[in-house]
Design an enzyme around this catalytic site. Sequence first.
Site, PDB file in Angstrom:
ATOM      1  N   LYS A  78       0.853  -1.083  -0.049  1.00 53.44           N
ATOM      2  CA  LYS A  78      -0.099  -0.027   0.024  1.00 53.44           C
ATOM      3  C   LYS A  78       0.893   1.028   0.149  1.00 53.44           C
ATOM      4  O   LYS A  78       2.016   1.269   0.839  1.00 53.44           O
ATOM      5  CB  LYS A  78      -0.911   0.030   1.200  1.00 53.44           C
ATOM      6  CG  LYS A  78      -2.187   0.830   1.043  1.00 53.44           C
ATOM      7  CD  LYS A  78      -3.226  -0.012   0.432  1.00 53.44           C
ATOM      8  CE  LYS A  78      -4.391   0.837   0.592  1.00 53.44           C
ATOM      9  NZ  LYS A  78      -5.639  -0.154   0.153  1.00 53.44           N
ATOM     10  N   ASP A 115      -7.253   4.457  -4.261  1.00 54.11           N
ATOM     11  CA  ASP A 115      -7.708   4.202  -3.073  1.00 54.11           C
ATOM     12  C   ASP A 115      -8.383   5.554  -2.337  1.00 54.11           C
ATOM     13  O   ASP A 115      -8.722   6.237  -3.048  1.00 54.11           O
ATOM     14  CB  ASP A 115      -6.537   3.769  -2.093  1.00 54.11           C
ATOM     15  CG  ASP A 115      -7.155   2.764  -0.804  1.00 54.11           C
ATOM     16  OD1 ASP A 115      -7.426   1.893  -0.857  1.00 54.11           O
ATOM     17  OD2 ASP A 115      -7.198   3.627   0.187  1.00 54.11           O
ATOM     18  N   GLY A 183     -19.091   7.424  -0.159  1.00 54.40           N
ATOM     19  CA  GLY A 183     -17.974   7.828  -0.965  1.00 54.40           C
ATOM     20  C   GLY A 183     -18.038   7.002  -2.281  1.00 54.40           C
ATOM     21  O   GLY A 183     -18.961   6.599  -2.623  1.00 54.40           O
ATOM     22  N   VAL A 185     -17.063   3.980  -3.039  1.00 48.93           N
ATOM     23  CA  VAL A 185     -17.651   2.508  -2.781  1.00 48.93           C
ATOM     24  C   VAL A 185     -19.158   2.854  -2.524  1.00 48.93           C
ATOM     25  O   VAL A 185     -20.138   2.054  -3.038  1.00 48.93           O
ATOM     26  CB  VAL A 185     -16.906   1.672  -1.765  1.00 48.93           C
ATOM     27  CG1 VAL A 185     -17.467   0.315  -1.953  1.00 48.93           C
ATOM     28  CG2 VAL A 185     -15.413   1.362  -2.566  1.00 48.93           C
ATOM     29  N   GLY A 186     -19.298   3.599  -1.498  1.00 49.21           N
ATOM     30  CA  GLY A 186     -20.707   3.525  -0.880  1.00 49.21           C
ATOM     31  C   GLY A 186     -21.807   3.974  -1.799  1.00 49.21           C
ATOM     32  O   GLY A 186     -22.771   3.412  -1.834  1.00 49.21           O
TER      33      GLY A 186
HETATM   34  N1  PHE Z   1      -8.051   0.265  -2.935  1.00 50.41           N
HETATM   35  C1  PHE Z   1      -8.162  -1.213  -3.421  1.00 50.41           C
HETATM   36  C2  PHE Z   1      -8.063  -1.921  -2.192  1.00 50.41           C
HETATM   37  O1  PHE Z   1      -8.064  -1.658  -1.030  1.00 50.41           O
HETATM   38  C3  PHE Z   1      -6.844  -1.455  -4.214  1.00 50.41           C
HETATM   39  C4  PHE Z   1      -6.424  -1.855  -5.856  1.00 50.41           C
HETATM   40  C5  PHE Z   1      -7.669  -1.172  -6.599  1.00 50.41           C
HETATM   41  C6  PHE Z   1      -5.571  -2.244  -6.179  1.00 50.41           C
HETATM   42  C7  PHE Z   1      -7.698  -1.654  -7.982  1.00 50.41           C
HETATM   43  C8  PHE Z   1      -5.374  -2.487  -7.695  1.00 50.41           C
HETATM   44  C9  PHE Z   1      -6.207  -2.060  -8.323  1.00 50.41           C
HETATM   45  O2  PHE Z   1      -8.430  -3.320  -2.184  1.00 50.41           O
END
Ligand code: PHE
Length: 350
Positions: A78, A115, A183, A185-186
């Site tokens: 990350k 992210d 957000g 995803v929500g």
């Molecule tokens: N943000 C995503 C997660 O927490 C990470 C991700 C998304 C990685 C798209 C690669 C491609 O799972």
Amino acid sequence: MEELLRQWDGECVVVRHDPPTQAWILIAVHSTRLGPAIGGTRMRGYPGVSEALEDAQRLASGMTLKLALTELDAGGGKAVLCVPRRLEGAERAGLLRRYGALVHSLGGLFQTGPDVGTSAEDMDTIAETAGPFVHSRPEGSGGAGDSAPYTALGVEAGMRAVCERLDGDGSLAGRRILIQGIGNVGRHLLERLLQAGAEVLVSDVDARALQQAAAAGAVRVVPPDEALAAECELFAPCALGGVLNEQSIARLRCRAVVGSANNQLARPEDAERLQARGILYAPDFLVSFGGALGVLGCETRGWSPQEARERVAGSIRRRLAEVLALAEAEGLGPEAAARRLAERRLAAGR
Ligand code: PHE
């Protein structure tokens, strides 16, 4: 910081200060056992750089577990861009390009996607310097686009698996579900749940996000400080981590927790607290792997978007059912059972 680095069980952390923006760039590589360390790029403010480091480390460990539960050969990492204020325009692009150059210099050890605080468009900017190690770019740039719709689809599949387990009926129609955090995803989850006929409650600290959510359909808005205690069947944390702690768990009035936020448990023992209260906890690192799986499946395995959707929903439903069955058979909590499955795959290696 020294203590955090000493105690971590990951492989390495790359740290760089960015003088023009005063940001800190942190890349935590937790595990490359199954493949390159993959994880999103989070951009936000923190009280200090050690808080940012701790977040990066915890999120990277979570990605190792997530990806180990998928059919992909990928490790966990990350990146955190710890910024002193919200960056826009040229300043933002400058930081993203310098960060991209750092990612490039790692030669594929770490690969990234969006992210909290970054978008598919930001991935394009990062890719200018990072080259091929960037996923989830817009479709116009040859990427699979935003990962959030896949994440939301996976959460919905997780909810169905949980309801199936609780009542022998995976339908979400008429079920009261609270989404905390409207957000990236929500928002998509809200749409899906309304389509599935659920009674959706929403909560967010951002009033504008709530207004948009209310406009999207028949939803009831719950003030942020009442969200945890709202009566509902399913509670879906889709904002930042740490929402499940000793105090909040005592207040919950739901049957199960199924959401996309990373690191929902403030401490490991909170899994047992949930269990003691008779609340089924669907492990966050399982329920939220849809984003990474959908995007990486399209980009590295040639799945069509339709195939990716089917695989995300199918994988999460199957994996969660497997975890809940293992938990019952072994007298474990779902979190411990999911960790066991992930660790089994990690032990076996590629
Ligand atoms: N943000 C995503 C997660 O927490 C990470 C991700 C998304 C990685 C798209 C690669 C491609 O799972």
